[in-house]
Write a protein that holds these residues in place. Structure first.
Motif, short mmCIF file in Angstrom:
data_model
loop_
_atom_site.label_atom_id
_atom_site.label_comp_id
_atom_site.label_asym_id
_atom_site.label_seq_id
_atom_site.Cartn_x
_atom_site.Cartn_y
_atom_site.Cartn_z
N GLU A 79 11.71 14.22 -0.75
CA GLU A 79 10.84 15.29 -0.70
C GLU A 79 11.38 16.67 -1.12
OE1 GLU A 79 9.18 16.74 2.94
OE2 GLU A 79 7.67 17.78 2.04
N LEU A 81 14.04 16.93 -2.94
CA LEU A 81 14.21 16.89 -4.45
C LEU A 81 13.09 17.34 -5.15
CD1 LEU A 81 16.21 13.42 -5.13
CD2 LEU A 81 17.00 15.99 -5.54
N GLU A 82 12.00 16.77 -4.79
CA GLU A 82 10.78 17.25 -5.61
C GLU A 82 10.36 18.74 -5.38
OE1 GLU A 82 9.45 15.42 -7.93
OE2 GLU A 82 11.25 14.23 -7.30
N ILE A 83 10.66 19.15 -4.25
CA ILE A 83 10.38 20.80 -4.18
C ILE A 83 11.19 21.51 -5.00
CG2 ILE A 83 10.62 22.71 -2.49
CD1 ILE A 83 9.85 20.84 -0.15
N HIS A 85 12.15 20.29 -7.83
CA HIS A 85 11.81 20.28 -9.19
C HIS A 85 10.47 20.99 -9.37
CE1 HIS A 85 11.41 18.25 -12.97
NE2 HIS A 85 10.19 17.70 -12.71
N HIS A 86 9.70 21.06 -8.40
CA HIS A 86 8.29 22.00 -8.09
C HIS A 86 8.76 23.31 -8.43
CE1 HIS A 86 4.40 23.12 -6.73
NE2 HIS A 86 5.10 23.91 -5.86
N GLU A 89 9.59 23.57 -12.05
CA GLU A 89 8.55 23.56 -12.96
C GLU A 89 7.90 24.78 -13.06
OE1 GLU A 89 7.06 18.71 -13.40
OE2 GLU A 89 6.22 20.26 -11.59
N LEU A 123 7.52 24.71 2.85
CA LEU A 123 6.84 24.59 1.64
C LEU A 123 5.58 25.68 1.99
CD1 LEU A 123 6.70 23.77 -1.14
CD2 LEU A 123 5.51 21.75 -0.53
N GLU A 125 3.29 26.47 -0.68
CA GLU A 125 2.30 26.25 -1.76
C GLU A 125 2.30 25.17 -2.59
OE1 GLU A 125 -1.08 27.59 -2.10
OE2 GLU A 125 -0.92 25.57 -2.95
N PRO A 126 1.84 23.85 -2.21
CA PRO A 126 2.10 22.79 -3.19
C PRO A 126 1.37 22.78 -4.59
CG PRO A 126 0.58 22.27 -1.37
CD PRO A 126 0.77 23.44 -1.56
N SER A 127 0.45 23.69 -4.82
CA SER A 127 -0.21 23.86 -5.98
C SER A 127 0.50 24.92 -7.18
CB SER A 127 -1.49 24.19 -5.68
OG SER A 127 -2.21 24.54 -6.93
N LYS A 128 0.89 24.31 -8.23
CA LYS A 128 1.41 25.22 -8.93
C LYS A 128 0.59 26.20 -9.73
CE LYS A 128 2.95 21.40 -11.10
NZ LYS A 128 3.82 20.14 -11.38
N LYS B 163 -3.02 31.77 4.37
CA LYS B 163 -1.76 30.80 4.42
C LYS B 163 -0.48 31.57 4.79
CE LYS B 163 -0.35 30.08 0.28
NZ LYS B 163 -0.50 29.92 -1.16
N THR B 239 -5.46 20.41 -9.12
CA THR B 239 -4.18 21.30 -9.15
C THR B 239 -3.21 20.70 -7.86
OG1 THR B 239 -5.30 22.84 -7.61
CG2 THR B 239 -5.36 23.30 -10.00
N TYR B 240 -3.51 19.98 -7.08
CA TYR B 240 -2.76 19.45 -5.88
C TYR B 240 -1.94 18.50 -6.28
CZ TYR B 240 -3.95 23.58 -3.01
OH TYR B 240 -4.13 24.74 -2.71
N TYR B 242 0.57 16.12 -7.94
CA TYR B 242 1.82 16.25 -8.37
C TYR B 242 2.64 15.04 -9.25
CZ TYR B 242 6.90 17.53 -8.14
OH TYR B 242 8.58 17.63 -8.35
N PHE B 249 3.02 16.29 -0.96
CA PHE B 249 3.68 17.07 0.20
C PHE B 249 2.71 17.15 1.21
CE2 PHE B 249 5.34 19.00 -3.85
CZ PHE B 249 6.57 18.61 -3.86
N ILE B 252 3.01 13.88 2.99
CA ILE B 252 4.39 13.61 3.82
C ILE B 252 4.20 14.42 5.11
CG2 ILE B 252 6.66 14.30 3.88
CD1 ILE B 252 6.76 13.75 0.89
N ASN B 288 9.85 9.46 -8.15
CA ASN B 288 10.61 9.85 -7.24
C ASN B 288 9.95 10.36 -5.81
OD1 ASN B 288 13.06 10.45 -5.81
ND2 ASN B 288 12.97 12.48 -6.67
N ILE B 289 8.83 11.10 -6.41
CA ILE B 289 7.96 11.44 -5.37
C ILE B 289 7.06 10.32 -4.61
CG2 ILE B 289 5.69 12.11 -6.90
CD1 ILE B 289 6.77 14.31 -3.88
N ALA B 292 9.34 9.10 -1.93
CA ALA B 292 9.34 9.97 -1.14
C ALA B 292 8.06 9.75 -0.07
CB ALA B 292 9.28 11.54 -1.60
#
Lengths: 161, 959
Positions: A79, A81-83, A85-86, A89, A123, A125-128, B163, B239-240, B242, B249, B252, B288-289, B292
């Motif tokens: 996870e 690793l993906e953060i 990458h997030h 990006e 984390l 905000e998971p939305s880009k 948030k 948008t969420y 990934y 995320f 998880i 990868n995700i 995860a």
């Protein structure tokens, strides 16, 4: 929880550091020295994780830049690793095919972006898209402020001539 | 956007960054930065720096600090900048302070006011900036100052603010759980927020809260499951997504929470099975995700009440990880395997080769993870192989942190599973040799106790064998150049206690060795103390049996040196030794009895042997001793007494500062009334007039000299107490552990059978290492073991508490849960911890394994019965035949191959010796072999059982 984020170049130069747990300046230097020694020496096909003093450091290499995050022993490494990458990006979208130079000269921008992604080691905000929107809003404000400031300084400059 | 320039930075700054970029060495970089610091210091201190200029300086300071230099001179300017009205500058100020200051910095108090103001701002960006700073800077003390406002912001119209407010509260909770304990309902409310970002953020604090107190949140299980379901079904905005995964995320985080909530709770777990199955099905192992999420799913499945179908899916996913080429996935696979074997140890078996691959991988991280797995699956049948591997690895690394960890693990495993005392001592030797200074001193004391107590009182032969083998090995090891201090202490103690017992070595030889040790470690007082005590013991033993002791010259010079040592301890020991040499054999015998380290020493607390002396001096007119309580009752000094009594009760040195002596009271009152200057010797708090007058009547009642005596005596009292009660200290840490013995007696039979069997494996594993071919296969076999060993281990709990009926009742119930997934039915069945289910999963007839080890033992004792052992083991597992074939060459053959390496040979001979004794014992005792085995096992359990056990490991292994 993420304890710190460190960006180091392949030559071991620090590009960005963000500490979510308290470390003194001395400890920081030591941590970075130890980690860069460990991580930079690792081959390309090995794990992207290093166990370090009861913590784990997850790193990922982009071109000549290593993104490292230190996490607790029971966190999910994939996870993180993906953060990473997030984050990359979003940087990429913001700078437009980001390169190390962007981060070198605009490290404060990178800090602002990181602040929108991670907060207090979590984390946020998971939305880009949301992150991009917030950063854009701040930049817009900055632009207007800059215009005002420059016009004022122009006026001052003219007045004092 | 352009990358360089265009951001309002000056040329100066760009040049700085560039020159840093071009710096060839760290030294050059440091020079540049130091110059920059000088410049900045000068510039910042100038009056009327324009604000925009100041902003740039701050960013330059951030840069300086980032490169590891101290920029504290500019902190205050960063704080000032947060006060600025313009958002641009304010934001820079906040950025700088969050990067500069830790939560305990003094300047934070100056920012709190600004933060309070900004939290009330109309501009949500300002509020956001302030909240970001709150998360980093607000400490326990300042939480109350901003808490109400942060709570208010939970209802802000902008989701970004909500948030951040949630996460700020989470931070408060981490810092000071009590400060927000009344606000927990707010987190529950935010879980239903319209914005998925806010909901996702709420999961962070909820996770922490649930970890603390699972039961209060059981009602949320259904909500979490339904949220997870919606997320997995892509109900969240695009948008969420990934990498094509729906909000991974958040998934998880939810899985982590569910793992907590479902742990050991059958009903709660029942709700989760469906959605977990869905996620397994929908997972995308290509990205990868996706992995995860899969990994988190495995963790969740292994944590909640087990469900066979899900376990199957988890095992399948794990094996995919393990088979992957990616090291990352292998790593995760090893970790997942470690979780799954807690539920079902058999799972490891099919992956043994993959595990061995990981163990031999050049990647250190993977290796360590694999050691962790091995540590989790250690049992008596594979402990030798695993500990050997660990020690080998321990030798190769120089990371002290990890070395300590792995050393303590080795010790722990050896203490718990050691198949024989010899092996235990060998292993401890190796651990001490390579990580001696890193292991706990207690471990050393344990080792000494094991050697002292040995097998127990009944079997002196084996005891002395153990001791002489320890002495042999230590004399060997002493030749090595650098030994850790702790290990040397053990060696010295053992040599002193048992060096000459078996008559193999002469006293002068051992003393000579000990002198060498003292000489080689002349700076280490502890080691020297141990050596001199050891010499004293050897001399005493010699004298006691009537032999004349002639000290070697080097020994004499050692004694001379120590008698003049700065350390009083060493001096005393040296003088004691000298005194001892002058005594006759009878006196020596009672002063230093041979092999008495396990005996209890009686202490006459009343010092009755002094009675005659006291009486004598009383007759001569000495004053009788007044017990403390009566003595201090003589005068009523409130504060003074309580203070010193407190001190007396703690009986230790005071570390805090002494009170300042009170300025002597106004001269008008006391000095005139009372001629009592002596009381001032003692710092007496609150000297008050009434008390002093109270003294006066008391004084005349004492003898003439009392006015002087009084003060002096008082003072002495304090001193004496400060030194505290003299504590008895002896070099041996041994104490009688008879209670322990009885406590452990319950398991002795099993312990013995297991260890007898593992001796076979011991041979096997040794041989394997000698043989290079097919090494891996064999390693795997010895690690994962023949299934006999395993079944034996599992049999342990069933032996103790036969729970056949309840467990059989359980199985159908679980099946019902899978098929119908309706919880109400199961409510009747009492929920029990997962392992029970597994005990049942493969019911092992308790009778067969308990017979087998004896057969195997017979195999050990004599070659005649060996075939039966082979029969049995070949039936046991597919991997074992070749191993067992190896084993069939009976001990003599093994000895002949001992030339492979010295260490190996050493062990073989040791083992041969022990065979000899067991053989003899068996002959002598005839039918009572089982009894003697029991005794053996009891002793072993006592000797090897750690004083402070590792509960979790025990529980995991024994179920």
């Amino acid at each position: 929880m993420i304890h710190f984020v460190v960006l180091i170049s392949r030559q071991g130069k620090v590009r960005l550091t963000k500490w979510y747990s308290p470390y003194s300046q001395k400890e920081r230097t030591k941590v970075i020295r130890e980690l860069s020694g460990m991580i930079l020496a690792r081959g390309p096909k090995l794990c992207n994780f290093v166990e370090w003093k009861g913590y784990k450091v997850v790193y990922r290499r982009y071109a000549s830049l290593y993104f490292c995050m230190c996490i607790d022993a029971d966190d999910n490494e994939l996870e993180i690793l993906e953060i990473i990458h997030h984050f990359v990006e979003i940087l990429d979208r913001y700078f437009g095919s980001v390169c190390e130079l962007d981060l070198i000269f605009n490290f404060h921008k990178a800090y602002y972006i990181l602040d929108e992604i991670l907060i207090a080691g979590e984390l946020q905000e998971p939305s880009k898209k949301t992150v991009a929107r917030l950063i854009a809003a701040q930049d817009a404000l900055v632009e207007t402020a800059k215009e005002q400031a420059s016009s004022i300084s122009n006026m001052i400059a003219q007045a004092t001539k | 956007m352009g990358s360089q320039g265009g951001w309002g930075q000056s040329k100066e700054f760009l040049d700085l960054v560039k020159s840093i970029g071009e710096a060839r060495s760290k030294a050059e970089e440091d020079r540049i930065i130091l110059r920059e610091i000088d410049t900045l210091k000068r510039r910042i201190a100038e009056p009327d720096v324009p604000r925009r200029k100041m902003k740039e300086y701050l960013i330059r300071l951030v840069y300086v600090e980032m490169l590891g230099h101290d920029a504290s001179f500019g902190y205050i300017h960063a704080v000032k900048m947060t006060h600025d009205d313009s958002l641009l500058l304010k934001r820079t100020g906040y950025l700088a302070v969050t990067l500069f200051l830790n939560e305990d910095h003094d300047l934070i108090i100056l920012i709190v006011n600004t933060i309070q103001k900004d939290l009330r701002s109309d501009n949500y960006l300002i509020v956001c900036a302030a909240l970001t700073a709150v998360c980093k800077l607000i400490n326990e003390e300042t939480i109350p100052a901003v808490l109400p406002q942060v709570v208010e912001l939970l209802g802000h119209s902008k989701e970004a603010v909500r948030k951040k407010a949630v996460l700020a509260l989470h931070r408060f909770y981490q810092r000071a759980p009590n400060s927000v304990s009344h606000l927990i309902s707010n987190f529950r409310k935010r879980l239903c927020d319209n914005d998925p970002g806010v909901m996702g953020a709420t999961l962070c604090p909820l996770f922490d809260l649930i970890k603390e107190d699972i039961n209060s949140y059981k009602d949320l299980v259904v909500s979490f499951v339904s949220i997870l379901k919606q997320v997995a079904e892509r109900r969240l905005p695009k948008t969420y997504d990934y990498h094509q995964m729906p909000a991974p995320f958040i998934q998880i985080k939810l899985l982590k929470i569910l793992a907590l909530l479902g742990s050991g709770d059958k009903q709660a777990s029942g709700h989760m099975y469906t959605i977990l199955g869905d996620i397994f099905r929908k997972s995308e192992p290509s990205s990868n995700i996706g992995n995860a999420v899969l990994y988190e799913c495995i963790c969740c499945v292994s944590s909640i009440f087990p469900n066979p179908k899900l376990l199957e899916a988890a095992v399948e996913a794990t094996s995919r990880f393990l088979k992957s080429d990616s090291h990352n996935l292998k790593y995760m696979g090893i970790d997942a395997l470690g979780r799954l074997i807690k539920i079902n140890p058999d799972i490891a078996e099919e992956h043994q080769l993959a595990v061995i691959d990981c163990l031999e991988d050049p990647d250190d991280t993977l290796k360590r993870k694999t050691f962790e797995l091995l540590y989790k699956m250690t049992k008596s049948s594979n402990v030798e192989v695993i500990v050997d591997r660990m020690i080998d690895y321990m030798r190769s690394i120089n990371d002290n942190h990890y070395k300590t960890e792995i050393a303590s693990r080795c010790v722990e495993l050896a203490e718990q599973f050691a198949p024989s005392n010899q092996w235990f001592i060998q292993t401890m030797n190796k651990v001490f040799e390579h990580a001696g200074d890193l292991v706990n001193v207690r471990v050393a004391h344990n080792l000494m106790r094991l050697i002292a107590e040995g097998f127990g009182e009944d079997d002196e032969g084996a005891d002395s064998q153990l001791r002489s083998s320890a002495v042999d090995s230590y004399l060997c090891i002493l030749g090595e150049p650098k030994l850790p201090s702790v290990f040397l202490q053990v060696i010295c103690w053992v040599l002193g206690e048992y060096g000459t017992t078996d008559g193999k070595y002469s006293a002068s030889y051992i003393i000579g060795k000990l002198c060498d040790v003292a000489e080689a470690h002349s700076t280490d007082d502890t080691v020297k103390a141990y050596t001199i005590s050891a010499i004293m013991k050897i001399c005493a033993f010699e004298i006691a049996v009537g032999r004349k002791v002639e000290l070697l010259p080097e020994c004499q010079s050692l004694i001379d040196e120590l008698s003049a040592s700065h350390s009083t301890d060493l001096q005393q020991r040296a003088y004691e030794l000298q005194a001892l040499l002058g005594l006759d054999s009878q006196a020596v015998e009672s002063v230093m009895p041979s092999d008495a380290s396990c005996e209890d020493i009686e202490i006459d607390k009343n010092l009755s042997f002094l009675d005659s002396f006291v009486n004598q001096s009383m007759e001569k007119g000495a004053r009788p001793y007044i017990p403390e309580n009566e003595r201090s009752g003589m005068f009523n000094i409130g504060n003074f007494r309580s203070q010193y009594q407190h001190e007396a009760s703690s009986h230790s040195l005071r570390f805090e500062a002494y009170e300042l002596p009170k300025p002597s009271p106004p001269p008008t009152i006391p000095q005139v009334v009372l001629p009592l200057p002596t009381t001032d010797l003692v710092p007496v708090p609150e000297q008050t007039y009434p008390r002093e007058t109270h003294h006066a009547p008391n004084l005349p009642s004492a003898t003439d000299a009392s006015s002087v005596d009084f003060g002096v005596k008082l003072r002495l009292e304090g001193v004496q107490r400060k030194w505290g009660r003299p504590t008895y200290s002896s070099p041996s840490a041994s104490s009688s552990s008879s209670t322990q013995k009885t406590a452990n007696g319950a398991t002795h039979l099993d312990g013995r059978t297991v260890s007898s069997q593992t001796r076979d494996n011991f041979y096997d594993s040794r041989k394997q290492q000698a043989e290079v071919s097919a090494e891996k296969q064999k390693l795997a076999a010895s690690l994962f073991g023949a299934s006999t060993a395993k079944s034996e281990k599992r049999q342990l709990p069933t032996h103790k508490t036969p729970k056949g009926v309840p467990t059989t009742a359980e199985k159908p119930a679980v099946k019902g849960a899978i098929s119908s997934s309706e919880p109400p039915k199961e409510k009747t069945v009492p929920s029990s911890p997962p392992p029970d289910l597994l005990d049942l999963g493969e019911p092992t007839p308790a009778s067969t394994p308990s017979i087998d080890p004896f057969k195997q033992l017979e195999g050990l004792l004599g070659p005649t019965s060996a075939p039966s052992a082979i029969d049995h083991s070949s039936a046991a597992g597919p991997k074992t035949p070749d191993l067992m074939a190896l084993y069939t060459d009976t001990p003599p053959a093994a000895v002949s191959s001992g030339s492979l390496n010295p260490e190996l040979a050493d062990i073989y001979t040791v083992n041969k010796n022990s065979h000899g004794t067991t053989n003899v014992a068996a002959m002598n005792k005839g039918q009572n072999r089982q009894d003697s085995l029991q005794k053996d096992a009891t002793a072993r359990q006592v000797g090897v059982t750690p004083t402070e056990n590792n509960p979790s490991l025990f529980r995991d292994l024994l179920g």
